[in-house]
Design an enzyme around this catalytic site. Structure first.
Site, PDB file in Angstrom:
ATOM      1  N   ASP A  84      -7.111  26.392 -12.869  1.00  0.00           N
ATOM      2  CA  ASP A  84      -6.409  26.651 -14.128  1.00  0.00           C
ATOM      3  C   ASP A  84      -7.057  27.858 -14.794  1.00  0.00           C
ATOM      4  O   ASP A  84      -8.117  27.724 -15.377  1.00  0.00           O
ATOM      5  CB  ASP A  84      -6.477  25.418 -15.025  1.00  0.00           C
ATOM      6  N   LYS A 114       2.064  22.656 -18.963  1.00  0.00           N
ATOM      7  CA  LYS A 114       1.807  22.736 -17.525  1.00  0.00           C
ATOM      8  C   LYS A 114       0.403  22.278 -17.142  1.00  0.00           C
ATOM      9  O   LYS A 114       0.219  21.624 -16.121  1.00  0.00           O
ATOM     10  CB  LYS A 114       2.101  24.138 -16.988  1.00  0.00           C
ATOM     11  N   SER A 158       3.597  25.210 -22.472  1.00  0.00           N
ATOM     12  CA  SER A 158       4.708  24.412 -21.941  1.00  0.00           C
ATOM     13  C   SER A 158       4.289  23.006 -21.542  1.00  0.00           C
ATOM     14  O   SER A 158       5.136  22.176 -21.236  1.00  0.00           O
ATOM     15  CB  SER A 158       5.308  25.113 -20.717  1.00  0.00           C
ATOM     16  N   ARG A 197      -9.813  16.329 -23.170  1.00  0.00           N
ATOM     17  CA  ARG A 197      -8.629  15.670 -22.636  1.00  0.00           C
ATOM     18  C   ARG A 197      -8.851  15.184 -21.205  1.00  0.00           C
ATOM     19  O   ARG A 197      -8.431  14.094 -20.837  1.00  0.00           O
ATOM     20  CB  ARG A 197      -7.449  16.640 -22.691  1.00  0.00           C
ATOM     21  N   ARG A 198      -9.538  15.993 -20.404  1.00  0.00           N
ATOM     22  CA  ARG A 198      -9.758  15.623 -18.999  1.00  0.00           C
ATOM     23  C   ARG A 198     -10.687  14.427 -18.857  1.00  0.00           C
ATOM     24  O   ARG A 198     -10.522  13.608 -17.968  1.00  0.00           O
ATOM     25  CB  ARG A 198     -10.342  16.805 -18.220  1.00  0.00           C
ATOM     26  N   HIS A 200      -9.291  21.057 -23.767  1.00  0.00           N
ATOM     27  CA  HIS A 200      -9.016  20.746 -22.359  1.00  0.00           C
ATOM     28  C   HIS A 200     -10.120  19.859 -21.779  1.00  0.00           C
ATOM     29  O   HIS A 200      -9.832  18.887 -21.071  1.00  0.00           O
ATOM     30  CB  HIS A 200      -8.899  22.035 -21.540  1.00  0.00           C
ATOM     31  N   ALA A 250     -12.114  26.580 -13.610  1.00  0.00           N
ATOM     32  CA  ALA A 250     -11.666  27.275 -14.817  1.00  0.00           C
ATOM     33  C   ALA A 250     -11.857  28.776 -14.640  1.00  0.00           C
ATOM     34  O   ALA A 250     -12.952  29.227 -14.301  1.00  0.00           O
ATOM     35  CB  ALA A 250     -12.452  26.779 -16.025  1.00  0.00           C
ATOM     36  N   THR A 251     -10.802  29.539 -14.880  1.00  0.00           N
ATOM     37  CA  THR A 251     -10.864  30.983 -14.656  1.00  0.00           C
ATOM     38  C   THR A 251     -10.945  31.797 -15.947  1.00  0.00           C
ATOM     39  O   THR A 251     -11.147  33.003 -15.894  1.00  0.00           O
ATOM     40  CB  THR A 251      -9.627  31.456 -13.867  1.00  0.00           C
TER      41      THR A 251
END
Length: 178
Positions: free
Chosen positions: A93, A25, A23, A63-64, A60, A44-45
């Site tokens: 996240d 998020k 989505s 991107r960060r 990810h 991070a999980t």
């Protein structure tokens, strides 16, 4: 990363960012956290068990960018969150992967959830928690999936109660719920 977040908050507390899979998020939550101008920690999980997940994690990370300290934590969010320093922003996240890890391990999730919520409420940091809204679809056809859907719904309700602000992200657009 550009600093485009709604009303950055510069005090300890909790923001909850909900949304369905893909989505937007996580990206929206990253922008929210980045706009707070405090040192950034990404918790991070996810368990990286296959190439698809490895590629998602790599996207990810890229991107960060370099402004984030990364902590990988599959189960002990209470311990990690309790140790966060003053005036830091912590993006978790995500709550869904954390819950999945505990349930797949056959562990109780309710006591760790209460400890995690208490740790965030007591810590001198700002937390941005990403979580999937899994209740909008059909009822799953097996007991484990139904138990997960119920647990995720209950966890999201607890997170929303503890949060200062809550957002629902759909197609990359956020709606403030609280």
């Amino acid at each position: 990363m550009e600093k485009s977040s709604p009303d950055p908050v510069h005090e300890p507390g909790i923001d909850l960012v909900l949304g369905h899979a893909s989505s937007g998020k996580s990206l929206w939550a990253e922008r929210l956290a980045f706009g707070m101008d405090w040192p950034l920690t990404y918790v991070a999980t996810a368990r990286v068990a296959d190439e698809e997940m490895r590629a998602k994690v790599a996207r990810h990370v890229e991107r960060r960018g370099p402004d984030w300290q990364l902590i990988e934590e599959e189960t002990d969010l209470a311990g990690r969150c309790a140790a966060m320093p003053v005036q830091s922003t912590v993006l978790v996240d995500c709550a869904t992967m954390w819950l999945t890890n505990l349930m797949m391990d056959g562990a109780d999730w309710q006591s760790p959830a209460e400890a995690w919520l208490a740790a965030m409420q007591d810590a001198p940091a700002r937390f941005v928690v990403v979580s999937n809204d899994v209740g909008g679809g059909v009822t799953p056809d097996n007991a484990l999936a139904r138990a997960f859907q119920r647990a995720q719904g209950e966890l999201n309700q607890r997170l929303a109660q503890a949060a200062d602000r809550a957002f629902l992200v759909t197609a990359g657009l956020a709606q403030r719920l609280r």
